[in-house]
Design an enzyme around this catalytic site. Structure first.
Site, PDB file in Angstrom:
ATOM      1  N   HIS A 128       2.434   3.504  -9.192  1.00 17.81           N
ATOM      2  CA  HIS A 128       2.261   2.065  -9.421  1.00 17.81           C
ATOM      3  C   HIS A 128       3.439   1.490 -10.195  1.00 17.81           C
ATOM      4  CE1 HIS A 128      -1.597   2.191  -7.621  1.00 17.81           C
ATOM      5  NE2 HIS A 128      -2.210   2.838  -8.600  1.00 17.81           N
TER       6      HIS A 128
ATOM      7  N   ASP B  28       0.821  -1.201   0.000  1.00 19.31           N
ATOM      8  CA  ASP B  28       0.000   0.000   0.000  1.00 19.31           C
ATOM      9  C   ASP B  28       0.865   1.265   0.000  1.00 19.31           C
ATOM     10  OD1 ASP B  28      -2.384   1.349  -0.068  1.00 19.31           O
ATOM     11  OD2 ASP B  28      -2.695   1.286   2.096  1.00 19.31           O
ATOM     12  N   GLY B  29       0.365   2.291  -0.653  1.00 17.62           N
ATOM     13  CA  GLY B  29       1.001   3.605  -0.578  1.00 17.62           C
ATOM     14  C   GLY B  29       1.555   4.158  -1.882  1.00 17.62           C
ATOM     15  N   ASN B  30       1.337   3.446  -2.975  1.00 18.99           N
ATOM     16  CA  ASN B  30       1.864   3.912  -4.273  1.00 18.99           C
ATOM     17  C   ASN B  30       1.336   5.291  -4.650  1.00 18.99           C
ATOM     18  OD1 ASN B  30       3.122   1.469  -4.555  1.00 18.99           O
ATOM     19  ND2 ASN B  30       1.668   0.638  -6.036  1.00 18.99           N
TER      20      ASN B  30
ATOM     21  N   ASN C  23     -10.341  -3.007  -5.081  1.00 23.28           N
ATOM     22  CA  ASN C  23      -9.565  -2.067  -5.919  1.00 23.28           C
ATOM     23  C   ASN C  23     -10.084  -2.048  -7.355  1.00 23.28           C
ATOM     24  OD1 ASN C  23      -6.356  -2.941  -4.407  1.00 23.28           O
ATOM     25  ND2 ASN C  23      -7.726  -1.256  -3.885  1.00 23.28           N
TER      26      ASN C  23
HETATM   27  C1  IPE Z   1      -1.294   0.259  -3.522  1.00 22.93           C
HETATM   28  O1  IPE Z   1      -1.232   1.612  -3.625  1.00 22.93           O
HETATM   29  C2  IPE Z   1      -1.537  -0.417  -4.850  1.00 22.93           C
HETATM   30  C3  IPE Z   1      -2.935  -0.802  -5.085  1.00 22.93           C
HETATM   31  C4  IPE Z   1      -3.833  -0.936  -4.151  1.00 22.93           C
HETATM   32  C5  IPE Z   1      -3.329  -1.052  -6.456  1.00 22.93           C
HETATM   33  P1  IPE Z   1      -2.536   2.537  -3.545  1.00 22.93           P
HETATM   34  O2  IPE Z   1      -3.018   2.756  -4.927  1.00 22.93           O
HETATM   35  O3  IPE Z   1      -3.535   1.982  -2.610  1.00 22.93           O
HETATM   36  O4  IPE Z   1      -1.876   3.850  -2.966  1.00 22.93           O
HETATM   37  P2  IPE Z   1      -2.488   4.864  -1.899  1.00 22.93           P
HETATM   38  O5  IPE Z   1      -2.999   4.066  -0.736  1.00 22.93           O
HETATM   39  O6  IPE Z   1      -3.571   5.604  -2.617  1.00 22.93           O
HETATM   40  O7  IPE Z   1      -1.327   5.719  -1.542  1.00 22.93           O
HETATM   41 MG    MG Z   2      -4.093   2.325  -0.698  1.00 30.93          MG
END
Ligand code: IPE
Ligand code: MG
Length: 215
Positions: free
Chosen positions: A19, A2-4, A50
């Protein structure tokens, strides 16, 4: 992983960029895990939920899945890594499915390491899917028959790590997580380092696992 999105935003970049960098860290982090004795790792790339994000983000992530398999195919072969994508893959375009199936087929006899990617994966989906498959072959479901059809078979994670600061499972391996250890890191996935992996393993090794028993 998580956190991309937040990582990219902090740099004034698009979520897509986050990503892309996040995806480029997967193999490197898998190698770091194997160097510390881990033989199986599953990376949660995309949850069932997602998949309700906008079409552009979903298709970008599915293309990343394809390009990372192409990029690391020879690493999988050279290092005898069995590769698998778990989740409901029915919505993926045929071209991507073929690349996944090819990589799975070519690595299916390896047993040294397992690298799994969870894509359009949800713990709810996994349990329902396993129950339906079990019912095709058994009149009644018991613990063994259900486990047999889960996407992980009877292998459960010893440790589940979530980056990005939130302390929740978000539908990851609900059944399999019954006795998993958990570690939650504030680091955003694209920033994860070998040092983080070392301290995760160090913490894990210092945890006494009891599985409900008295020790
Ligand atoms: C994680 O990053 C990757 C996926 C869930 C596809 P996020 O897209 O959830 O990144 P944040 O949480 O918005 O920073
Ligand atoms: Mg996320």
């Amino acid at each position: 992983m998580d956190g991309n999105g937040r990582w990219a935003k902090s740099l004034g970049q698009s979520r897509q960029y986050g990503h892309q960098v996040g995806s480029s860290r997967v193999y490197e982090i898998f190698k770091a895990c194997t160097e510390l004795g881990c033989r199986t790792a599953t990376f949660f790339a995309m949850s069932s939920e997602n998949m309700n994000r906008n079409e552009a983000e979903i298709s970008f992530i599915s293309q990343l899945l394809k390009s990372s398999i192409n990029e690391h195919f020879s690493d999988l072969i050279d290092n005898k890594i069995k590769f698998k994508v778990i989740g409901d893959l029915s919505s993926l375009p045929n071209k991507i499915l073929e690349i996944i199936q090819h990589a799975e087929n070519e690595t299916k006899n390896f047993s040294a390491y397992n690298l799994n990617i969870a894509y359009n994966y949800g713990g709810h989906w996994d349990i329902i899917n396993a129950a339906n498959l079990a019912l095709l072959n058994h009149k009644q479901i018991n613990y063994e028959t259900l486990c047999k059809y889960l996407s992980t078979s009877e292998n459960y994670p010893d440790l589940i790590v979530r980056t990005g600061g939130y302390k929740r499972l978000s539908n990851f391996m609900l059944w399999q997580a019954a006795y998993s250890e958990f570690q939650f890191l504030d680091v955003l996935w694209p920033d994860i380092s070998k040092n983080d992996i070392e301290s995760i393993f160090h913490n894990y090794e210092n945890t006494q696992r009891k599985f409900g028993l008295v020790k």
